[in-house]
Design a protein around this motif. Structure first.
Motif, PDB file in Angstrom:
ATOM      1  N   ALA A   1      12.850  13.416 -83.283  1.00 21.52           N
ATOM      2  CA  ALA A   1      14.847  12.794 -82.593  1.00 21.52           C
ATOM      3  C   ALA A   1      15.422  13.755 -83.773  1.00 21.52           C
ATOM      4  CB  ALA A   1      15.143  11.502 -82.902  1.00 21.52           C
ATOM      5  N   ASP A   2      16.250  13.964 -83.468  1.00 22.75           N
ATOM      6  CA  ASP A   2      17.458  14.733 -84.061  1.00 22.75           C
ATOM      7  C   ASP A   2      18.734  14.219 -84.174  1.00 22.75           C
ATOM      8  OD1 ASP A   2      16.774  17.372 -86.619  1.00 22.75           O
ATOM      9  OD2 ASP A   2      18.576  17.821 -84.719  1.00 22.75           O
TER      10      ASP A   2
ATOM     11  N   ALA B   1      18.046  19.634 -77.667  1.00 19.27           N
ATOM     12  CA  ALA B   1      17.328  20.825 -77.346  1.00 19.27           C
ATOM     13  C   ALA B   1      15.713  20.447 -78.482  1.00 19.27           C
ATOM     14  CB  ALA B   1      18.234  21.508 -77.802  1.00 19.27           C
ATOM     15  N   LYS B   2      15.805  19.478 -79.643  1.00 28.14           N
ATOM     16  CA  LYS B   2      15.612  18.739 -80.739  1.00 28.14           C
ATOM     17  C   LYS B   2      14.731  17.571 -79.953  1.00 28.14           C
ATOM     18  CE  LYS B   2      17.843  22.489 -84.493  1.00 28.14           C
ATOM     19  NZ  LYS B   2      17.297  22.094 -86.044  1.00 28.14           N
ATOM     20  N   THR B   3      15.140  17.159 -79.663  1.00 31.35           N
ATOM     21  CA  THR B   3      14.616  15.612 -79.284  1.00 31.35           C
ATOM     22  C   THR B   3      13.845  15.977 -78.383  1.00 31.35           C
ATOM     23  OG1 THR B   3      16.749  14.509 -80.034  1.00 31.35           O
ATOM     24  CG2 THR B   3      14.901  13.168 -78.876  1.00 31.35           C
TER      25      THR B   3
END
Length: 525
Positions: free
Chosen positions: A261-262, A386-388
Motif C-alpha cells: 500500500a501507498d 497506481a502504487k497499491t
C-alpha cells in the motif's frame, strides 16, 4: 478539553505496544523522533498480539527518525546522498549525533513514559511548566543548532542563535511562560523526486523548530507507550532494517499474500481535527494543545519569481517540522493496532511512516484490501491506486523501502528462501548522485576533495543498503564506481596517463583513497 474519539475508533480499548516491556530506560533516554475516526478494527473483541521486540539501537536527541542507515532526507525512506558539508536541511528527518539529554530531562521522560504505559487512560495535564524549563529548552536548542538547516521566513540562522544563545533562551522562556509566543509562517521549498515530480518541504523558523523540539522531548515518551510494535518509522531505537526483518519473518511464516500500500501525499492530507483529538487523548494541558494547533495551522509562504504568496494550512503537517513525524505516526496508530491486535485476522501490518504492507494468508488479501480502503476513506486520506497492489509472493515480487523481495531457490540446497536486495531504482540513485560529483563541470576540484565527496555518498548509500543479499549488487556498483572515478581522473589530467594502466584499481583504492563498497554478506559484517 474532552477526550473525544471518533466513530469506529477502538483506540481507547486497545492494549499498547510501545517500545517493549523495558520501557523508557532503554529507549528514550536519548530522544529520537518520528487514530481517530474510522479505526481499522473488526467486530470481535480486541486481543493483544506482540510483534517482537525492537532492536537495542539508540538514537540521539533531536533525531526524530530512526534510520541510522545512511541519513535520511526529509520524508525519504532511503539514505541521504548529499555530498556537501553534511548540514542537515531540517531536524525532522536528519540524524543528530552526540547530543545527550541531561539526567533530569531523562528522568522526566521516563516518568511520562511509565505513567502512560501503566494507564492507557492517563492524560498529561501540566506539561506547560516542563516546556518552560531551562534544561528542556537548552536541550532542544542544542539539538536544532547541531542539525543546522536553512533559515525560515524570519531569516535567522542557527549560527546566529548559537552566538546569542543566552539572550535568545531568556527571551523564548519568557514568551512561553507568559503565553505570548506565536509561531511564524512556514517557508515552503520543493525537493525533486523520482520521475520528475517534486515534494513540498516546510521550513519553520529556527525558534519554532526549537519549541517543536521541546514539545517532542515531552510528547514522544507519552505516545511511544501507545505505538504498536509493527511501526518502525521515525521512532527511537527503530530503523528500516528492522521493518525488513519483520517482513521476512512474516513471509517465512506463510503470510505470502501481500497488500503493498501507498498513501498519496500523506503528510499534506492529515485531518487537523482528527489529529488534535488524538493528541488530546493523552494531553489535557490546554497550553500544549494550543501550541500544537498553532503549529498545524501556521500559514505556508511560497516564493516564486521574487513574489511571496501566503496560503492557509487547513490540512496536513508539513514535512520539515520537528513534530511532523510523531504526529504522522500518531494519526495511523489505530491502523497498526486495528490489524496487529486481532489474531482472528491472521494478518500482520508492518509500517514505516506512510509506507506499509499487509501480510496476509493466501486467499485473505482481497478482503483486507477492501477493509483498508474503508479505513483510509474514514480517515480522510487517499490511497494511491497506481502504487497499491495485491501481490501473490509465491509468483511475484514486491518492493519496500528501496529493497526488492522475491522467492529464490538455493543452488546449493535447492531450498527456497526470501531474497532481499537493493532495487534497480536504488542503484540508479547512487549512480546519479556520483555523476553529479564527477563530471566535466567538477574537474577544477582537487582529487582529494572529489574523492572525499564521492566517499561520503557511497558510505551513506552502503550503510542503508548493505542488508540481505546485497553482495552481487554491491560488486556491480563497485565496478561502475571505480570506472567513473578512473575516467574523471583521466580527463582531469587531459588524458595524458593510461586510463587503465595508470589509474589501476589499486591506485584508486590506495593513493586516491576511494572507499570500497562492502563485498561480504550483510549478516557477516
Amino acid at each position: 478539553m474532552n477526550n473525544r474519539r471518533g466513530q469506529n475508533d477502538d483506540w481507547s480499548n486497545q492494549p499498547r505496544g510501545g517500545v517493549g516491556e523495558h520501557g523508557m530506560s532503554g529507549r528514550l533516554e536519548e530522544i529520537n523522533g518520528e487514530s481517530s475516526t474510522g479505526g481499522f478494527t473488526p467486530n470481535a473483541r480486541p486481543n493483544s498480539a506482540s510483534a517482537g521486540k525492537a532492536g537495542a539501537a539508540r538514537g540521539a536527541v533531536g533525531s526524530v527518525h530512526s534510520s541510522d542507515e545512511g541519513r535520511n532526507e526529509a520524508g525519504a525512506k532511503g539514505p541521504n546522498l548529499n555530498a556537501g558539508n553534511g548540514v542537515a536541511t531540517d531536524e525532522a528527518m536528519a540524524p543528530l549525533l552526540g547530543i545527550r539529554t541531561p539526567l533530569k530531562v531523562q528522568a522526566l521522560q521516563r516518568t511520562l513514559y511509565r505513567k502512560a504505559k501503566e494507564n492507557r487512560r492517563w492524560r498529561a495535564w501540566s506539561l506547560c511548566g516542563d516546556l518552560c524549563r531551562r534544561d528542556v529548552l537548552e536541550t532542544a536548542m542544542k539539538a536544532v543548532v547541531a542539525n543546522g538547516g536553512a533559515a525560515g521566513m524570519d531569516g535567522i540562522t542557527t549560527e546566529q542563535v548559537k552566538a546569542g544563545a543566552e539572550e535568545f533562551l531568556n527571551a523564548l522562556q519568557a514568551q512561553l511562560t507568559d503565553r505570548s509566543y506565536q509561531p511564524g509562517p512556514v517557508k515552503r521549498v520543493w525537493i525533486p523526486k523520482a520521475e520528475g515530480k517534486q515534494r513540498p518541504l516546510g521550513i519553520p523558523n529556527v525558534v519554532d523548530r526549537i519549541v517543536q523540539m521541546a514539545l517532542l522531548i515531552l510528547l514522544q515518551p507519552i505516545f511511544e507507550a501507545d505505538f504498536d510494535e509493527g511501526s518502525f518509522g521515525y521512532r527511537p531505537g527503530r530503523k528500516a532494517h528492522q521493518a525488513l526483518d519483520a517482513i521476512r519473518d512474516q513471509l517465512r511464516q506463510g503470510r505470502t499474500e501481500v497488500v503493498d500500500a501507498d498513501l498519496s501525499g500523506y503528510f499534506d492530507t492529515i485531518d487537523h481535527a482528527g489529529l488534535l483529538r488524538l493528541v488530546a487523548g493523552r494531553v489535557s494541558d490546554g497550553s500544549i494543545l494550543r501550541l500544537v494547533k498553532l503549529f498545524l495551522k501556521a500559514p505556508i509562504v511560497e516564493e516564486k519569481n521574487g513574489k511571496r504568496s501566503y496560503h492557509p494550512n487547513d490540512r496536513g503537517t508539513p514535512q520539515g517540522g520537528v513534530l511532523s513525524p510523531l504526529l504522522a505516526n500518531l494519526y495511523l496508530n489505530s491502523l497498526d493496532h486495528g490489524v496487529n491486535d486481532h489474531p482472528e485476522l491472521d494478518a500482520k501490518l508492518i509500517r514505516y511512516a506512510d509506507d506499509f504492507v499487509l501480510m496476509c494468508r493466501p486467499g485473505s488479501g482481497g478482503a483486507m484490501l477492501e477493509r483498508l480502503k474503508k479505513y483510509v476513506a474514514a480517515k480522510r486520506l487517499t490511497l494511491n491506486e497506481a502504487k497499491t497492489r495485491l501481490v501473490n509472493f509465491q509468483q511475484d515480487s514486491f518492493r519496500f523501502l528501496g529493497f526488492d523481495f522475491a522467492w529464490r531457490r538455493s543452488p546449493r540446497t535447492g531450498n527456497r528462501f526470501v531474497h532481499v536486495e537493493p532495487s534497480p531504482k536504488a542503484r540508479l540513485h547512487l549512480r546519479e548522485a556520483v555523476r553529479e560529483e564527477l563530471n566535466h563541470w567538477t574537474k577544477h576540484r582537487s582529487c582529494a576533495e572529489a574523492v572525499r565527496r564521492v566517499n561520503r555518498i557511497t558510505r551513506g548509500w552502503s550503510n542503508y543498503y548493505h542488508y540481505g543479499h546485497s553482495t552481487r549488487v554491491f560488486g556491480r556498483q563497485q565496478v561502475w564506481l571505480q570506472n567513473r572515478v578512473r575516467r574523471w581522473l583521466w580527463r582531469k589530467y587531459d588524458c595524458t596517463h593510461g586510463l587503465f594502466s595508470f589509474f589501476t584499481d589499486e591506485r584508486l583504492l590506495g593513493q586516491y583513497q576511494l572507499w570500497p563498497l562492502p563485498r561480504t554478506c550483510a549478516w557477516r559484517r
